[in-house]
Design an enzyme around this catalytic site. Structure first.
Site, PDB file in Angstrom:
ATOM      1  N   ASP A  80       0.800  -1.231   0.000  1.00 20.46           N
ATOM      2  CA  ASP A  80       0.000   0.000   0.000  1.00 20.46           C
ATOM      3  C   ASP A  80       0.828   1.273   0.000  1.00 20.46           C
ATOM      4  OD1 ASP A  80       0.719  -0.516   2.839  1.00 20.46           O
ATOM      5  OD2 ASP A  80      -0.530   1.242   3.217  1.00 20.46           O
ATOM      6  N   ASP A  83       5.617   0.439   3.397  1.00 23.86           N
ATOM      7  CA  ASP A  83       5.893  -0.794   4.132  1.00 23.86           C
ATOM      8  C   ASP A  83       5.696  -1.997   3.219  1.00 23.86           C
ATOM      9  OD1 ASP A  83       3.156  -0.906   3.853  1.00 23.86           O
ATOM     10  OD2 ASP A  83       2.722  -0.404   5.936  1.00 23.86           O
ATOM     11  N   TYR A 228      -5.503   1.020   9.065  1.00 29.51           N
ATOM     12  CA  TYR A 228      -6.641   1.313   8.192  1.00 29.51           C
ATOM     13  C   TYR A 228      -7.932   0.990   8.932  1.00 29.51           C
ATOM     14  CZ  TYR A 228      -3.463   2.091   4.305  1.00 29.51           C
ATOM     15  OH  TYR A 228      -2.474   2.596   3.493  1.00 29.51           O
ATOM     16  N   GLU A 462       5.666   9.809   3.142  1.00 34.98           N
ATOM     17  CA  GLU A 462       5.247   8.474   2.698  1.00 34.98           C
ATOM     18  C   GLU A 462       4.237   8.566   1.562  1.00 34.98           C
ATOM     19  OE1 GLU A 462       4.212   4.111   4.555  1.00 34.98           O
ATOM     20  OE2 GLU A 462       3.680   5.879   5.731  1.00 34.98           O
TER      21      GLU A 462
END
Length: 483
Positions: A80, A83, A228, A462
């Site tokens: 995603d 990571d 999430y 990120e």
């Protein structure tokens, strides 16, 4: 009193100056180059066995044993963000919005030579979802232990962290993820209908099953928290999935689910967690039962009125430099999401000879187009810091992206690395990443337009797949039409 007036005058001048910057700083960029690079980032996020024509030379095969713990094949899909975990909810949203992009901007993507690359990006996700949903009323929704993963700074090709599996089923429901995956499969089935009918039917059949699973086994899956968590509930995903299934099938059953069962709301954002605005704009272009179209059109208008700074119903904070800012942490998802929906909705309004109503104020479609362009231009460099927030594009783009694969040098796949030393060796190094994550749009500046290129600041550095999936449509439109 004189001092008070002087302060007021200065304050007004600052506001006028900031507004003038917002209006005048929009530049003309090589949008086609930005489009190409935004798609390249998605290719850098691929998990599994990479194709021979992979364009990301520093990436290699990874996570080839995913699913082995349960004797299933879960190889593939997307990481995603920075990571090495595969999260089902944001991945499905990425694919749904990519599919919508392919449908709404097919001619623009074809003209730029990027349509096939978008198709490939979509199918990389749908191929994985077909594996993840192979058994009825079961969906594998996550691969990778997020806690262990976040304790090790290692490229996916060399990771040794547990590839823990998470699923939803009749006993552990997850309506949000099941419905979003159904939406992704339904939207993608339309994309591939004229190119691979067998594959399209396969996707649509699976979308129907996942949607029924989501409706019949309602509940929120919290296994992806705290990364999430669905704070908005699942009614938005159910409406979103029903909308895509109606468009894909034209069946009255889905129409009734939308008009009789569907719950909608006026909101000020569009994101992986909150889909109402997307569903309402999607449905505003569809002729449903009498009254349905009007209701969704009104709520789509409310979204516009809540975002635009020059309406009486403005809710969304706009930074001094003109950027939509809802919250820290991948804020550019709200920027590209707004640009995406504004671009889609402006086209719908023009096609149907309509405008936006904000109380007594009438907003022309051209204002939506203008605002969408201004948001994308900010990301590409028209901002107070004069820098691009897309890696490898424009002036002074980020070099210390918060991303394992980009910041860890290429090494032999059999090399064992100490997790504790990985942060010392690569995470904490104040130097540019050795592998350029071309096209990644990072989280971006704070609400005051402040930004420092430092890897440790994940809220600003990120990137995520859904930031980019929402940017591809606006960039395709800008590349061809300039607005």
């Amino acid at each position: 009193m004189r001092s008070s007036n002087a302060v007021l005058v200065v304050a007004c001048l600052v506001l006028i100056s900031n507004y003038a910057f917002v209006m005048a700083a929009g530049g003309e960029y090589n949008y086609k180059d930005a489009l190409t690079k935004s798609i390249l980032f998605l290719e850098a996020q691929r998990s599994g066995k990479l194709p021979p024509n992979s364009r990301i030379l520093w990436r290699d095969d990874s996570a080839l044993d995913d699913g082995n713990l349960a004797n299933v094949d879960l190889v593939g899909g997307y990481y995603d963000a920075g990571d090495n975990v595969k999260y089902g909810l944001p991945m499905a949203f990425t694919i749904t919005t990519l599919a919508w992009t392919a449908l709404a901007y097919e001619s623009e993507l074809s003209a730029t030579g990027e349509l096939e690359n978008v198709y490939a990006a979509i199918s990389w996700g749908t191929d994985y979802f077909l594996k993840a949903s192979a058994k009825k009323n079961r969906l594998w929704v996550q691969v990778g232990d997020p806690v262990a993963d976040h304790q090790c700074w290692m490229r996916p090709e060399n990771m040794k962290t547990p590839r823990t599996l998470y699923k939803i089923d009749e006993h552990t429901p997850g309506t949000e993820i099941a419905a979003e995956t159904a939406a992704a499969m339904a939207a993608s089935s339309i994309v591939f209908r004229n190119h691979n009918r067998t594959y399209s039917r396969q996707l649509l059949n699976k979308a129907k099953l996942l949607y029924e699973f989501a409706r019949n086994h309602k509940g929120t899956f919290d296994g992806e928290c705290p990364f999430y968590c669905s704070y908005s509930g699942y009614n938005d995903e159910l409406l979103w999935a029903a909308s895509w299934l109606y468009i894909a099938t034209k069946k009255i059953k889905y129409q009734k689910h939308i008009t009789q069962e569907g719950i909608s709301a006026s909101v000020a954002e569009f994101s992986w967690d909150l889909k109402y605005a997307g569903a309402e704009i999607l449905l505003s272009g569809v002729h449903l039962a009498e009254g349905g179209l009007h209701n969704f059109k009104r709520q789509a208008d409310n979204f516009v009125c809540a975002v635009l700074p020059d309406t009486p119903f403005h809710q969304v904070y706009i930074s001094p430099g003109g950027l939509v800012h809802l919250r820290d942490g991948a804020n550019t998802q709200y920027v590209t999401g707004t640009a995406f929906l504004f671009g889609i909705y402006s086209d719908i309004l023009i096609k149907n000879h309509q405008t936006v109503s904000c109380g007594n104020q009438v907003i022309q479609p051209s204002r939506l187009t203008e605002f969408a362009k201004q948001q994308m231009d900010y990301v590409l460099g028209s901002n107070p810091r004069g820098r691009s927030y897309m890696v490898g594009f424009g002036a002074n783009s980020p070099t210390q992206v918060h991303h394992r694969g980009s910041s860890v040098p290429v090494m032999s796949s059999d090399k064992t690395v100490s997790c504790s030393m990985s942060f010392v060796n690569w995470y904490n190094k104040n130097q540019p990443n050795p592998n350029v994550l071309t096209g990644a749009i990072v989280g971006g500046p704070d609400r005051y337009d402040n930004f420092d290129d430092q890897r440790w600041d994940s809220s600003k550095l990120e990137p995520t797949t859904y930031i980019n999936s929402l940017a591809i449509g606006p960039l395709a439109k800008l590349a061809i039409h300039g607005s």
